[in-house]
Design a protein around this motif. Structure first.
Motif, PDB file in Angstrom:
ATOM      1  N   TRP A 121       0.811  -1.222   0.000  1.00 41.55           N
ATOM      2  CA  TRP A 121       0.000   0.000   0.000  1.00 41.55           C
ATOM      3  C   TRP A 121       0.842   1.269   0.000  1.00 41.55           C
ATOM      4  CZ3 TRP A 121      -4.850   0.530  -1.297  1.00 41.55           C
ATOM      5  CH2 TRP A 121      -5.643  -0.613  -1.312  1.00 41.55           C
ATOM      6  N   LEU A 122       2.148   1.144   0.227  1.00 44.96           N
ATOM      7  CA  LEU A 122       3.030   2.289   0.052  1.00 44.96           C
ATOM      8  C   LEU A 122       3.013   2.778  -1.392  1.00 44.96           C
ATOM      9  CD1 LEU A 122       6.062   0.875   2.053  1.00 44.96           C
ATOM     10  CD2 LEU A 122       4.558   2.726   2.816  1.00 44.96           C
ATOM     11  N   PHE A 123       2.726   1.867  -2.312  1.00 50.12           N
ATOM     12  CA  PHE A 123       2.659   2.197  -3.732  1.00 50.12           C
ATOM     13  C   PHE A 123       1.222   2.294  -4.235  1.00 50.12           C
ATOM     14  CE2 PHE A 123       6.553  -0.284  -2.945  1.00 50.12           C
ATOM     15  CZ  PHE A 123       7.501   0.674  -3.280  1.00 50.12           C
ATOM     16  N   LEU A 124       0.351   1.406  -3.745  1.00 47.70           N
ATOM     17  CA  LEU A 124      -1.040   1.425  -4.207  1.00 47.70           C
ATOM     18  C   LEU A 124      -1.781   2.692  -3.786  1.00 47.70           C
ATOM     19  CD1 LEU A 124      -2.079  -2.298  -3.577  1.00 47.70           C
ATOM     20  CD2 LEU A 124      -1.621  -1.183  -5.776  1.00 47.70           C
ATOM     21  N   ILE A 125      -1.273   3.380  -2.767  1.00 51.02           N
ATOM     22  CA  ILE A 125      -1.913   4.620  -2.334  1.00 51.02           C
ATOM     23  C   ILE A 125      -1.912   5.668  -3.440  1.00 51.02           C
ATOM     24  CG2 ILE A 125       0.187   5.666  -1.393  1.00 51.02           C
ATOM     25  CD1 ILE A 125      -1.485   6.753   0.894  1.00 51.02           C
TER      26      ILE A 125
END
Length: 514
Positions: free
Chosen positions: A175-179
């Motif tokens: 989720w560091l990237f999917l955010i």
């Protein structure tokens, strides 16, 4: 007139759709800058998940930063080739897609590949937003639009630790990237329906100087690697000296090539303008102070105070809150106060906030950090707004994007140099302080005991040589923590001195107001 650039002056009335499109551009830039900080919060988790060995996980950040600075430097050329709207559609689309790729990466090399794409595409958004201020809006709205862009650019590094800490503690590293997916798609949809302020100049692609491009990429990549490896390996090591020599050589060739070509990939001739060069120097110092402080605080709070990512982020929110409160005040002052006076006050306040951070003890926490954070947060917009106007205001439309690229590049390079300085001070001075504290404790020095946090009886026992091995083992980490605190203080003072020196250069600006 440069092909693809309209000759007419911008409209004096700005439609709401234009502001909405600009806000979408700013959102994309915010996510690109934010990505650096939130990923830093979970590197150890990513390292374990992908089985990275030998400390190589730092390249997750290094590859992003290299690609980002290369993109920032090339934004002027890319803006001419794609047009401003095309630049954002390509950059934001690539950043969002690469973010999903990072989240789905099944191996470390794949993750690094997507990070390169993510960093490059995110990098073009930063100077693109500041260029849009002067390409889209009439002069009377430049201060307001610059404030919006500045708040987003300065707020992202400050809020990054808090958001990264929350993601690290409550969800998975993916989720560091999917955010980035939701905001990225929203911004793309809005920008796609925003009128284009200029047209692409396809001759820029045809006339691309490939050799200059290669030299610029190699120079900036070597610069980032040298600044990354120097503090860790030691600046006197063969690797560090070789990297510095290679960086200087590549830089000399890149500058020479760009200066000789009539259609310059990067127009370094802008540095011949005195005020522009000073504004870029101020941007460099701002980057060093901003990124250095955002790096020092969580490191201190985690290593010395033992706080987790979420608690660290909660403490650091103070800087962002102060920035938001001060932003409209800075905009109001910019219309009424000399740019030199405003810059001098801003950089002096920022330097004061940095120096004030350098009086920490092992007990320093939220209360002691509050006012230095307020000072730094309040100063940021006073530093950024007039410097941006000096660098980009009143400039021919054909040179705005290139000038914005150089101006923002200097801030990022300053940030990299600031981090290298901080890491060097911590690596060199912490062991020296540890030796000094141990020697002073053995002599029964009460000041050393207070610094380490030992009771008086234990100091007396140390001076008498009556400590057993178990007690000595207990004291060792306390000495290390106190020594690190003293090294942190010296790093704060170094950053403060650098920003204070920048404040003095304000006197060299020719124009008394902009």
């Amino acid at each position: 007139m440069t092909p693809g650039r309209p000759a007419a002056e911008p409209e004096t009335r700005v439609a709401p759709a234009t502001w909405l499109g600009f806000a979408a551009m700013g959102l994309g830039m915010f996510m690109a800058i934010l990505d650096i900080q939130i990923v830093a919060s979970s590197l150890t988790t990513i390292e374990a998940a992908l089985g990275v060995a030998g400390g190589g996980i730092s390249w997750v950040q290094t590859t992003y930063l290299i690609a980002e600075v290369v993109a920032i430097a090339l934004t002027g050329w890319l803006g001419r080739a794609l047009g401003l709207r095309g630049l954002f559609l390509v950059g934001l689309g690539g950043f969002t897609t690469a973010s999903v790729g990072c989240a789905l990466a099944w191996s470390y090399p794949v993750l690094l590949g997507f990070r390169v794409v993510q960093g490059f595409c995110g990098g073009v958004l930063i100077p693109g937003v500041f260029a849009a201020v002067f390409l889209v809006f009439p002069p009377r709205l430049h201060e307001r639009a610059t404030m919006v862009a500045g708040v987003l650019a300065m707020l992202a590094p400050t809020l990054g630790p808090a958001l990264g800490g929350w993601i690290t503690e409550t969800t998975s590293w993916h989720w560091l990237f999917l955010i980035n997916l939701g905001p990225g798609l929203l911004a793309l949809a809005v920008i796609a329906h925003t009128p284009a302020p200029d047209l692409p100049d396809r001759t820029a692609l045809r006339d691309l100087d490939v050799l200059a491009l290669v030299l610029v990429v190699v120079f900036l990549a070597l610069l980032e690697i040298a600044l990354e490896e120097g503090p860790e390996q030691g600046w006197g090591s063969g690797l560090s000296l070789g990297l510095v020599a290679a960086t200087l050589g590549a830089g000399a060739f890149a500058i020479g090539r760009c200066a000789r070509r009539p259609e310059r990939l990067v127009d370094l001739g802008l540095f011949a303008e005195r005020d522009f060069a000073i504004a870029c120097g101020l941007s460099f110092a701002l980057g060093a102070g901003l990124f250095g402080s955002v790096y020092l605080m969580p490191l201190f709070l985690g290593h010395v105070r033992g706080h987790g990512p979420l608690a660290i982020g909660a403490i650091m929110v103070v800087t962002g809150a102060a920035q938001l409160v001060a932003a409209p005040v800075a905009t109001w002052l910019e219309r009424r106060v000399s740019a030199r006076l405003l810059l001098g006050a801003g950089y002096a306040l920022f330097a004061g906030g940095l120096v004030a951070g350098g009086f920490a003890t092992i007990e320093t926490d939220f209360d002691e950090m509050f006012w230095p954070q307020v000072a730094r947060g309040a100063a940021l917009m006073l530093c950024l707004l007039p410097a941006t106007q000096i660098a980009l205001g009143g400039r021919a439309r054909s040179s705005v994007e290139n000038a914005s690229g150089l101006f923002n590049l200097m801030r990022n390079v300053g940030g990299a140099v600031g981090l290298a300085l901080v890491d060097t001070v911590l690596a060199v001075r912490a062991p020296d302080h540890a030796i000094d504290l141990a020697e002073r404790l053995a002599l029964g020095d009460a000041g050393a005991a207070e610094a380490v946090g030992l009771p008086a009886a234990m100091v007396a026992a140390a001076a008498a040589g009556a400590l057993d091995e178990a007690t000595r083992a207990m004291i060792a980490p306390l000495i290390e923590r106190a020594a690190a605190t003293e090294a942190f203080n010296e790093a704060w003072w170094l950053l403060g001195a650098l920003v204070g020196l920048a404040a003095a250069t304000v006197l060299l600006i020719r124009r008394r107001s902009v």
